[in-house]
Design a protein around this motif. Sequence first.
Motif, mmCIF file in Angstrom:
data_model
loop_
_atom_site.group_PDB
_atom_site.id
_atom_site.type_symbol
_atom_site.label_atom_id
_atom_site.label_comp_id
_atom_site.label_asym_id
_atom_site.label_seq_id
_atom_site.Cartn_x
_atom_site.Cartn_y
_atom_site.Cartn_z
ATOM 1 N N SER A 207 0.824 -1.207 0.000
ATOM 2 C CA SER A 207 0.000 0.000 0.000
ATOM 3 C C SER A 207 0.858 1.256 0.000
ATOM 4 O O SER A 207 1.869 1.331 0.694
ATOM 5 C CB SER A 207 -0.919 0.008 1.220
ATOM 6 O OG SER A 207 -1.687 1.194 1.259
ATOM 7 N N VAL A 209 -0.461 4.088 0.981
ATOM 8 C CA VAL A 209 -1.018 4.877 2.071
ATOM 9 C C VAL A 209 -1.229 3.964 3.277
ATOM 10 O O VAL A 209 -1.804 2.886 3.154
ATOM 11 C CB VAL A 209 -2.361 5.533 1.679
ATOM 12 C CG1 VAL A 209 -2.939 6.309 2.870
ATOM 13 C CG2 VAL A 209 -2.184 6.452 0.492
ATOM 14 N N TYR A 228 -7.859 1.775 3.609
ATOM 15 C CA TYR A 228 -6.398 1.766 3.719
ATOM 16 C C TYR A 228 -5.975 0.898 4.906
ATOM 17 O O TYR A 228 -6.665 0.850 5.925
ATOM 18 C CB TYR A 228 -5.850 3.178 3.930
ATOM 19 C CG TYR A 228 -6.029 4.102 2.771
ATOM 20 C CD1 TYR A 228 -5.574 3.762 1.497
ATOM 21 C CD2 TYR A 228 -6.636 5.343 2.940
ATOM 22 C CE1 TYR A 228 -5.736 4.630 0.424
ATOM 23 C CE2 TYR A 228 -6.800 6.219 1.872
ATOM 24 C CZ TYR A 228 -6.348 5.848 0.620
ATOM 25 O OH TYR A 228 -6.509 6.707 -0.433
#
Length: 239
Positions: A207, A209, A228
């Motif tokens: 990821s 974020v 997220y």
Amino acid sequence: LNYIDPSCDRGQWVKVGQAIHSEWPDDNGLALWDGWSKPASNYREKETRSVWGGFKQGGGVTIAALYGIARDAGWRDNGDYPEAPILTPEEIERRRAERERLEQEAKAEEDRKHAAAAKRATEILAAAIGNAAGHAYFERKGGISFGNVKRGKWEQNGWDDALLVPIYTATQQIVGVEAISPDGEKRGLSGCQRKDVLFPLKSFKSSNVVLVAEGISTAAAGMDASTYPAVCAFGKSNL
């Protein structure tokens, strides 16, 4: 000032400077602080002047702080003003070496406690069964995703049913456990490492974020609302 070792830790060194500045904020005060600081092994005139320039009047540290530090070092305001010790370079080095020895001993004891706590944490988590579903705290938070938390007894505080959150280092080593009671009370495993630790609610390697929050509930709510991955930092000092 002659009673205070100029090779003291930085916090005390700054406090002495602030105390002097509270009475003499001009060049006379700087000269006094600089002259006292010079015998220290890590003395740097440029840094002394730079730090002095950052002091502000009314910062909360007064000349009383200087007297307090001096009393701790043996000075007594009894009217006799006993002769101050002479801090030779040899004496300053002896004091520095003594401080270093004590710091090393304290660090060794802390490491011992951390190792024992890490071993105990592994045992607690291995014995735990079940997941968050059905736990009163989990249900009160609306069933948000807490990740791979455990559930079981928490003998340290006498809780029969606790959520058990593993505490990891950045290298994925388990060093402790944070327990959450049905009422939401949180307790960390005694003696465990609490600095530079985290609990990832799910993998975040792929990821771009990652959400970081103080507590697991905030992290879980953010993750559920945004999709997220999130990390619990176990307090603001680790954010």
